[in-house]
Design an enzyme around this catalytic site. Structure first.
Site, PDB file in Angstrom:
ATOM      1  N   CYS A   9     137.740  36.286 -28.511  1.00  0.00           N
ATOM      2  CA  CYS A   9     137.675  36.117 -29.973  1.00  0.00           C
ATOM      3  C   CYS A   9     139.052  36.359 -30.606  1.00  0.00           C
ATOM      4  O   CYS A   9     139.633  37.432 -30.464  1.00  0.00           O
ATOM      5  CB  CYS A   9     136.654  37.093 -30.531  1.00  0.00           C
ATOM      6  SG  CYS A   9     136.629  37.204 -32.319  1.00  0.00           S
ATOM      7  N   CYS A  12     139.066  39.213 -33.143  1.00  0.00           N
ATOM      8  CA  CYS A  12     139.045  40.518 -32.478  1.00  0.00           C
ATOM      9  C   CYS A  12     140.441  40.901 -32.007  1.00  0.00           C
ATOM     10  O   CYS A  12     140.851  42.060 -32.120  1.00  0.00           O
ATOM     11  CB  CYS A  12     138.092  40.490 -31.283  1.00  0.00           C
ATOM     12  SG  CYS A  12     136.377  40.126 -31.713  1.00  0.00           S
TER      13      CYS A  12
END
Length: 171
Positions: A9, A12
């Protein structure tokens, strides 16, 4: 405070340096900071009911709060120490740190435990796959049989006490 992330991600990865700074500064406030790799910890992810990455939660005083504020260290610290009180906690049935949430966590971890037991029986004790599967299937059958016997004894005794022996079934 917990961050649930996925290694692939991009959001993230952008949050990671801020999360490290927050972990260091949060320790001064008495806030424990952690992170969970949602791709490896499926049971925890299900327990927290994560729908998107990254997801941030505050577990405090037996309640769970979902963090939906700005992604900066000052906002994280403020939420963890004081502003969480203005947020609405998750309801009891959805909170992972409630009794029901802990029970669901145990339930979600059963497949992992079953695979661990299966590998141990196969690799260490050289038991065949067929014998292991039959053993696993025998457990619910035996438990069900015991429960049926217990319930039958309880309800037959209750009926006998309630209606008397003259109403027993006779063949």
């Amino acid at each position: 405070m917990i961050k649930v992330y996925a290694p692939w991600c991009s959001h993230c990865r952008q949050l990671e340096p801020l999360w490290q700074v927050f972990a260091e500064e949060g320790a001064a406030d008495g806030v424990q900071v952690g992170k969970i790799d949602g791709t490896k910890e499926r049971a925890l992810m299900a327990r927290l009911r994560v729908n998107a990455f990254p997801s941030i939660f505050l577990l405090r005083e037996g309640r769970t709060y979902v963090y939906e504020g700005a992604r900066n260290v000052a906002s994280f610290r403020a939420f963890a120490t004081s502003t969480y009180q203005a947020a609405k906690p998750l309801p009891f049935h959805r909170a992972p740190n409630s009794i029901l949430g802990r029970a669901m966590g145990r339930l979600h971890s059963l497949p992992k435990l079953g695979m661990k037991l299966y590998r141990r029986l196969r690799d260490r004790h050289n038991i065949s796959d067929t014998a292991i599967v039959l053993g696993f299937l025998a457990v619910p059958v035996l438990v069900g049989g015991v429960l049926i016997c217990c319930l039958d004894a309880f309800y037959v005794r209750r009926a006998r006490d309630e209606f008397g022996p003259e109403h027993e079934h006779q063949e």
